[in-house]
Write a protein that holds these residues in place. Structure first.
Motif: not given
Length: 224
Positions: A105-112, A138-151, A153-157
Motif C-alpha cells: 500500500x502506498x509504495x510500501x510493503x508491510x510484513x506480518x 499479552x500486549x501489542x502484536x504478540x502474534x501478528x498473523x494477518x495484515x491488510x489495509x484500507x484505502x 493506508x491504515x493497517x489492520x492486523x
C-alpha cells in the motif's frame, strides 16, 4: 399390476455464459522448488505479486514476464534463515522469522513477521524497519498473523494469541499509532460513545501502551 411410470421432461444443461470463475496455474521461471510454505498474498498497481514464504523466512515478489501467467521471482526481504535483524538497511539482507502475511500500500510493503512478533515495513528504496513489536506477553502484536489495509493506508492486523485486531494509523510515518478494535475477552474497545480508547505508539521498536478517555461519559444504569 405395476404402477404407472411417471416421466418428466429433462431441461438441457447449458454452460454458463458469464460470471465464470476460473483457476489457472502460473509458471515461475526457475523457482519450482524454492518456495516453502507460501502464505498471505498482495498485488501492487503494476501487477507484481508479493507473498510470504513462511518456511524460508522470506518475502517474495513475482514479476510478470509479459507472457500470460508467466512470472519471474525475486526476493524482497529475508536471507533464507530465521532471525531478527536488518532494520535501517536493505530488506534483502535482513532476517525475518516465519512471515505469514503481506500487504502492499502506498509504495510500501508491510510484513506480518509473526515469529518476531513484529510488523515490518519495506519502503520504495528497499529498506526495512520495524513499526510495531510485541513484548512476548499479552500486549501489542504478540502474534501478528494477518495484515491488510484500507484505502487511506491504515493497517489492520490480526493478533491470534491475544484474540485482538489492531488498527495502525499512519504506518508510513516516523511513528505508527495503533488502536485495538476488538478483543474477545474485553469486548469492543473505542465504541460509539468513545469512553475508552486503547492506543499504542511505536517509534521503531517496542510500543508504549497508554489509555485515553474521550467523549461523553457512559451512563450508569441502576438495578432495582
Amino acid at each position: 399390476m405395476a404402477p404407472p411410470m411417471i416421466t418428466r421432461p429433462v431441461r438441457p444443461i447449458r454452460p454458463p455464459t458469464e460470471n465464470i470463475t476460473q483457476f489457472q496455474s502460473i509458471l515461475i521461471a526457475g523457482a519450482e522448488n524454492e518456495i516453502r510454505g507460501p502464505n498471505g498474498i498482495s498485488v501492487d498497481p503494476e501487477g507484481n505479486i508479493y507473498f510470504a514464504d513462511y518456511n524460508n523466512s522470506m518475502v517474495r515478489k513475482l514479476v510478470p514476464t509479459g507472457e500470460e501467467n508467466k512470472y519471474t521471482m525475486e526476493t524482497v526481504a529475508g536471507v533464507g534463515s530465521a532471525g531478527y535483524s536488518g532494520d535501517g538497511g536493505l530488506a534483502i539482507n535482513a532476517k525475518l522469522n516465519g512471515p505469514t502475511s503481506v500487504v502492499f500500500v502506498n509504495y510500501n510493503l508491510y510484513i506480518a513477521d509473526s515469529g518476531n512478533q513484529a510488523i515490518r515495513r519495506v519502503d520504495a528504496d528497499g529498506k526495512i524497519n520495524t513499526i510495531s513489536m510485541g513484548d512476548g506477553g499479552r500486549t501489542s502484536t504478540s502474534s501478528a498473523t494477518g495484515i491488510t489495509a484500507d484505502i487511506d493506508g491504515n493497517l489492520y492486523v490480526t493478533d491470534s494469541l491475544n484474540n485482538k485486531i489492531y488498527k495502525l494509523i499512519n504506518p508510513s510515518g516516523p511513528s505508527a499509532q495503533g488502536t485495538t478494535l476488538r478483543t474477545a475477552e474485553e469486548g469492543p474497545v473505542g465504541n460509539a460513545l468513545g469512553e475508552s480508547l486503547e492506543t499504542r505508539t511505536s517509534q521503531g521498536g517496542r510500543r508504549k501502551k497508554t489509555t485515553k478517555r474521550k467523549g461523553r461519559k457512559a451512563r450508569k444504569t441502576r438495578r432495582n
